[in-house]
Structure formats: structure tokens, C-alpha cells
Design an enzyme around this catalytic site. Structure first.
Site, PDB file in Angstrom:
ATOM      1  N   ALA A 176      -0.328  11.704   8.507  1.00 40.56           N
ATOM      2  CA  ALA A 176       0.436  12.180   7.191  1.00 40.56           C
ATOM      3  C   ALA A 176      -0.489  12.027   6.098  1.00 40.56           C
ATOM      4  O   ALA A 176      -1.639  11.258   6.307  1.00 40.56           O
ATOM      5  CB  ALA A 176       1.531  10.860   6.962  1.00 40.56           C
TER       6      ALA A 176
ATOM      7  N   ASN B  92     -12.009   7.125  18.613  1.00 41.17           N
ATOM      8  CA  ASN B  92     -12.693   7.279  17.179  1.00 41.17           C
ATOM      9  C   ASN B  92     -13.876   7.199  17.121  1.00 41.17           C
ATOM     10  O   ASN B  92     -14.406   7.770  16.153  1.00 41.17           O
ATOM     11  CB  ASN B  92     -11.738   6.599  16.294  1.00 41.17           C
TER      12      ASN B  92
ATOM     13  N   LYS C 240      -7.391   3.675  21.155  1.00 44.14           N
ATOM     14  CA  LYS C 240      -7.574   4.621  19.867  1.00 44.14           C
ATOM     15  C   LYS C 240      -8.954   4.350  19.208  1.00 44.14           C
ATOM     16  O   LYS C 240      -9.611   5.328  18.959  1.00 44.14           O
ATOM     17  CB  LYS C 240      -6.508   4.290  19.040  1.00 44.14           C
TER      18      LYS C 240
ATOM     19  N   GLY D  42       0.762  -1.089  -0.098  1.00 42.73           N
ATOM     20  CA  GLY D  42      -0.035  -0.053   0.145  1.00 42.73           C
ATOM     21  C   GLY D  42       0.989   1.065   0.023  1.00 42.73           C
ATOM     22  O   GLY D  42       1.514   1.551   1.051  1.00 42.73           O
TER      23      GLY D  42
ATOM     24  N   SER E 205     -10.361  11.856   9.074  1.00 44.27           N
ATOM     25  CA  SER E 205     -10.255  10.858   7.920  1.00 44.27           C
ATOM     26  C   SER E 205     -11.610  10.270   7.453  1.00 44.27           C
ATOM     27  O   SER E 205     -11.901  10.470   6.310  1.00 44.27           O
ATOM     28  CB  SER E 205      -9.163   9.678   8.321  1.00 44.27           C
TER      29      SER E 205
ATOM     30  N   SER F 120      -0.507   7.288   2.123  1.00 45.42           N
ATOM     31  CA  SER F 120       0.002   8.257   3.013  1.00 45.42           C
ATOM     32  C   SER F 120       1.007   7.503   4.129  1.00 45.42           C
ATOM     33  O   SER F 120       2.270   7.720   4.282  1.00 45.42           O
ATOM     34  CB  SER F 120      -0.896   8.874   3.933  1.00 45.42           C
TER      35      SER F 120
HETATM   36  N1  LIG Z   1      -2.974   8.782   7.360  1.00 41.58           N
HETATM   37  C1  LIG Z   1      -2.567   9.144   8.508  1.00 41.58           C
HETATM   38  O1  LIG Z   1      -2.379  10.113   8.779  1.00 41.58           O
HETATM   39  C2  LIG Z   1      -2.972   7.704   9.425  1.00 41.58           C
HETATM   40  C3  LIG Z   1      -2.482   8.018  10.535  1.00 41.58           C
HETATM   41  C4  LIG Z   1      -2.752   6.956  11.505  1.00 41.58           C
HETATM   42  C5  LIG Z   1      -3.373   5.503  10.916  1.00 41.58           C
HETATM   43  N2  LIG Z   1      -3.711   5.784   9.843  1.00 41.58           N
HETATM   44  C6  LIG Z   1      -4.359   4.294   9.440  1.00 41.58           C
HETATM   45  O2  LIG Z   1      -3.521   3.842   8.558  1.00 41.58           O
HETATM   46  C7  LIG Z   1      -3.954   3.045   7.377  1.00 41.58           C
HETATM   47  C8  LIG Z   1      -3.690   3.551   6.021  1.00 41.58           C
HETATM   48  O3  LIG Z   1      -4.103   4.933   5.962  1.00 41.58           O
HETATM   49  P1  LIG Z   1      -3.505   5.932   4.793  1.00 41.58           P
HETATM   50  O4  LIG Z   1      -4.026   7.135   5.221  1.00 41.58           O
HETATM   51  O5  LIG Z   1      -2.333   5.547   4.587  1.00 41.58           O
HETATM   52  O6  LIG Z   1      -4.632   5.280   3.635  1.00 41.58           O
HETATM   53  P2  LIG Z   1      -4.365   5.759   2.072  1.00 41.58           P
HETATM   54  O7  LIG Z   1      -3.726   7.068   1.856  1.00 41.58           O
HETATM   55  O8  LIG Z   1      -5.612   5.619   1.453  1.00 41.58           O
HETATM   56  O9  LIG Z   1      -3.565   4.582   1.557  1.00 41.58           O
HETATM   57  C9  LIG Z   1      -3.863   3.341   1.368  1.00 41.58           C
HETATM   58  C10 LIG Z   1      -3.164   2.636   0.399  1.00 41.58           C
HETATM   59  O10 LIG Z   1      -3.544   1.259   0.018  1.00 41.58           O
HETATM   60  C11 LIG Z   1      -3.594   0.906  -1.284  1.00 41.58           C
HETATM   61  N3  LIG Z   1      -4.009  -0.422  -1.513  1.00 41.58           N
HETATM   62  C12 LIG Z   1      -5.294  -0.784  -1.296  1.00 41.58           C
HETATM   63  N4  LIG Z   1      -5.493  -2.186  -1.506  1.00 41.58           N
HETATM   64  C13 LIG Z   1      -4.375  -2.614  -2.082  1.00 41.58           C
HETATM   65  C14 LIG Z   1      -3.885  -3.757  -2.560  1.00 41.58           C
HETATM   66  N5  LIG Z   1      -4.532  -4.860  -2.710  1.00 41.58           N
HETATM   67  N6  LIG Z   1      -2.580  -3.672  -3.098  1.00 41.58           N
HETATM   68  C15 LIG Z   1      -1.885  -2.744  -3.078  1.00 41.58           C
HETATM   69  N7  LIG Z   1      -2.150  -1.437  -2.542  1.00 41.58           N
HETATM   70  C16 LIG Z   1      -3.443  -1.263  -2.099  1.00 41.58           C
HETATM   71  C17 LIG Z   1      -4.245   2.181  -1.943  1.00 41.58           C
HETATM   72  O11 LIG Z   1      -4.035   1.934  -3.084  1.00 41.58           O
HETATM   73  P3  LIG Z   1      -5.606   2.575  -4.115  1.00 41.58           P
HETATM   74  O12 LIG Z   1      -5.664   4.004  -3.867  1.00 41.58           O
HETATM   75  O13 LIG Z   1      -5.548   2.095  -5.536  1.00 41.58           O
HETATM   76  O14 LIG Z   1      -6.894   1.913  -3.409  1.00 41.58           O
HETATM   77  C18 LIG Z   1      -3.624   3.275  -1.154  1.00 41.58           C
HETATM   78  O15 LIG Z   1      -2.524   3.775  -2.059  1.00 41.58           O
HETATM   79  C19 LIG Z   1      -5.406   3.324   7.669  1.00 41.58           C
HETATM   80  O16 LIG Z   1      -6.023   2.170   8.440  1.00 41.58           O
HETATM   81  C20 LIG Z   1      -5.515   4.710   8.597  1.00 41.58           C
HETATM   82  O17 LIG Z   1      -6.532   4.664   9.268  1.00 41.58           O
HETATM   83  C21 LIG Z   1      -3.524   6.597   8.979  1.00 41.58           C
END
Ligand SMILES: NC(=O)c1ccc[n+]([C@@H]2O[C@H](COP(=O)([O-])OP(=O)(O)OC[C@H]3O[C@@H](n4cnc5c(N)ncnc54)[C@H](OP(=O)(O)O)[C@@H]3O)[C@@H](O)[C@H]2O)c1
Length: 316
Positions: free
Chosen positions: A133, A192, A188, A10, A257, A13
Site C-alpha cells: 500500500a 528482505n 520475511k 501512525g 521501500s 500507508s
Molecule cells: N507500505 C507497505 O506496503 C508495507 C507493507 C508491509 C509492511 N510494511 C511495514 O509497515 C510499517 C509502516 O509502513 P508504512 O509504509 O505505513 O510507513 P509510512 O507510510 O511511512 O507511515 C508511517 C507513519 O507513522 C507516522 N509516525 C511516526 N512516528 C509517529 C509518532 N510518534 N506518532 C504518530 N505517528 C507517527 C509517520 O508520520 P510522519 O510522516 O510524521 O513521520 C507516518 O505517517 C513499516 O514497518 C513497513 O515496513 C509496509
């Protein structure tokens, strides 16, 4: 010391944040993209940019896809949203080494337990993070500030000399061990479950929930019910109101989010937050009417709350 490359599933972010942070540590992580996304890139070594309030750092990272992985994966960090982690992991399953160490960084609960149950011979770890992020462009990640990530084993058979302990030293992200990790995940999730869905329902910023009116009445009901679930689980529950109010105040101008996903019509992670809490409340015999009402109203307004995960839905 491990020499196996880190694989990151993935490239959103959190995936880009962790990939850049591993590069900063001198590692050479590989980012696993969906097959369709991977095919769009002619170059399979891409520039990755990390922007913090203090500086901009640039790295070069190899991208791979499930079909182009040619060596066993020994260390994997899953950085998809909770609802995607099952199918994402399934796509790389043939490449997982027998004793692969897998770290799951999803928010909420349910997806981690489903993966642990479906992969009983792998060493499954879970993380809970307060890092913030977002991607300003593909492979360009902005880190808002220094958060804290707790990681700990979810599987009972894990050996202490393996795993992710080396992430706790000389790493630009603040990572600490925590065993058991379940309480951190619950802490958490509890916060949330009170804030995220409500901000999506009212389409408002976190601070607007403290309005001395309708939203705050809802918030207080959710806090009361969530505290009852925590207490029934034998976890600390008295400080939840203070924690939730604190987050609303400190992040007053932030859009959660969930609210952002709802605005864009994207799937939210609510079935792994409120949905998981409702499941647990049912089995504990605790009444959580406000949580039910919140999910019902979100569904009625078209917010995608999703279905909770089960091991059988993993198809592994
Ligand atoms: N961002 C933050 O600040 C933050 C902080 C704490 C916790 N989190 C947690 O961390 C997790 C990830 O969050 P995020 O913000 O990074 O989400 P995100 O930006 O939406 O990133 C998720 C990534 O996973 C990819 N993905 C989904 N299915 C896939 C597959 N089968 N193979 C390869 N890649 C795949 C998505 O691609 P597509 O776009 O093509 O679907 C996307 O690039 C979540 O559970 C979130 O709640 C995030």
C-alpha cells in the site's frame, strides 16, 4: 465481543489501509497522529479514501493526538516504521489500559522484541504482511493487491480469548493467526535482508539484481550467509534462494521501500533487517561478512541505516 474502539498509531500507508479496512468491517477506528500533525487539522473527523484496482471506498475517521486521548486504549495497532515504533508507543503510554492488546505491524525484527521487553504486562502481538500500500495523498491510500498478514502473540502470558482473533473473520484484509509468529517474521526478514539493502546500494529495481553479474554475485553471497543464520536458528533454510529469486522476478519492476527511502534521504529500516540479522549471527557464531560489507558500503554512501533497538532505548 469487544466494544472498545481500535486505535491506530501512525497514519501512513499501512495505518490508513488498516483504518479503512476496519471502517469497512463496521468499526470506528481512531487514528493517532503526532501532536504537531494533529494541530494542522481544523476538522477532527477526516475523510479517508481507499483505492483498489477494483473500486474506491470512502470513510470518515476520527483523528486524535496523544494529548487529546481521554479514555484508556484497550486495542492498539502500531503502524509506524520500525525505527519510530518505540517513541510513538512512548507518546501514548499514559493512555494504555493495563491489559491493552497491542499489535505491531513493523517490518524486520528487533523493535517488536524491545517493546515486548519494555512492556512485560501488556499483551504484545506481531504481524508480518505481504500487503502492498502507499499514500497518493494524505489519508488517501492505494492498495496494490491482496496480500496476506500473519499475526501471533509475542508475549507468553496472553489469553486466547483476547486479542486480535476477530480480525481473521469478515475482514477485507486477509489475516491469519500464527503461533509462534517469530518464524514468519524471520522468513520475511531473510528475504528482505538479501534484496532491500542491495537495491538501495545499486539504486535499482528488484528485478535488476538478477543481472548475471556483480549484483547477482552479491545477492548469492547474502543468500548463502542468511541461509546459514536460519539453519543455526533451526529454521528452514534450503528454499531461501528460490524465495529470493522468486520475489525478484515477481516484483521485477518494483522499487523496494528501502530503495525509495534511500532515494529520498529518509531513514531506512535496515538496522531492523540486516542489522538484526548481524546481531543474531554474532551471538550464534555465524560469519556474515557480506551483510557487514553491505551495511558498511550503504553507510559510506550516506544511506541512513540507523541503530538497532533495545528495550533500554524505549525509556518506558
Ligand atoms: N507500505 C507497505 O506496503 C508495507 C507493507 C508491509 C509492511 N510494511 C511495514 O509497515 C510499517 C509502516 O509502513 P508504512 O509504509 O505505513 O510507513 P509510512 O507510510 O511511512 O507511515 C508511517 C507513519 O507513522 C507516522 N509516525 C511516526 N512516528 C509517529 C509518532 N510518534 N506518532 C504518530 N505517528 C507517527 C509517520 O508520520 P510522519 O510522516 O510524521 O513521520 C507516518 O505517517 C513499516 O514497518 C513497513 O515496513 C509496509
Amino acid at each position: 465481543m469487544h466494544n472498545d474502539p481500535w486505535y491506530i498509531l501512525g497514519a501512513g500507508s499501512i495505518g490508513c489501509l488498516w483504518a479503512a479496512s476496519l471502517c469497512h468491517k463496521g468499526e470506528s477506528p481512531r487514528l493517532i497522529l503526532r501532536e504537531s500533525s494533529y494541530q494542522q487539522f481544523d476538522q477532527k473527523r477526516i475523510p479517508l479514501k481507499l483505492l483498489t484496482p477494483e473500486q474506491t471506498s470512502r470513510f470518515a475517521v476520527d483523528i486524535v493526538s496523544p494529548e487529546t486521548i481521554h479514555s484508556p486504549i484497550n486495542r492498539l495497532i502500531v503502524c509506524t516504521k520500525a525505527q519510530d515504533s518505540l517513541s510513538a508507543l512512548n507518546s501514548v503510554k499514559p493512555h494504555l489500559a493495563d491489559n491493552c492488546q497491542i499489535l505491531l505491524l513493523q517490518n524486520g525484527m528487533g523493535s517488536q522484541q524491545a517493546i515486548r521487553d519494555a512492556l512485560p504486562t501488556q499483551a504484545i502481538w506481531a504481524g508480518s504482511s505481504t500487503d502492498g500500500a502507499y499514500l497518493s495523498a494524505p489519508f488517501e491510500v492505494r492498495q496494490a493487491g491482496q496480500g496476506q498478514t500473519w499475526i501471533g502473540p509475542l508475549s507468553s502470558h496472553q489469553q486466547s480469548e483476547q486479542g486480535f482473533y476477530d480480525l481473521c473473520n469478515n475482514f477485507r484484509l486477509k489475516v491469519s493467526q500464527c503461533d509462534p509468529i517469530e518464524q514468519k517474521l524471520w522468513e520475511k526478514l531473510a528475504i528482505n535482508s538479501c534484496i532491500n539493502g542491495l537495491t538501495a546500494l545499486f539504486d535499482c529495481r528488484n528485478g535488476e539484481l538478477l543481472d548475471n553479474g556483480e549484483k547477482q554475485v552479491w545477492l548469492d553471497q547474502l543468500i548463502t550467509e542468511t541461509s546459514e543464520v536460519l539453519a543455526a536458528l533451526g529454521m528452514p533454510a534450503n528454499a531461501l534462494k528460490e524465495s529470493v529469486y522468486g520475489v525478484c522476478q515477481i516484483t521485477a519492476s518494483n522499487l523496494s521501500s528501502t530503495c525509495q527511502d534511500a532515494r529520498k534521504g529518509r531513514a531506512t529500516e535496515l538496522s531492523f533487517i540486516n542489522g538484526f540479522l548481524i546481531q543474531q549471527a554474532n551471538s550464534l557464531g555465524v560469519t556474515v561478512n557480506s551483510h557487514h560489507q553491505l551495511m558498511d558500503q550503504l553507510n559510506a554512501t550516506g544511506v541512513k541505516t540507523g541503530q538497532p533497538a533495545t528495550a533500554s532505548s524505549l525509556c518506558i
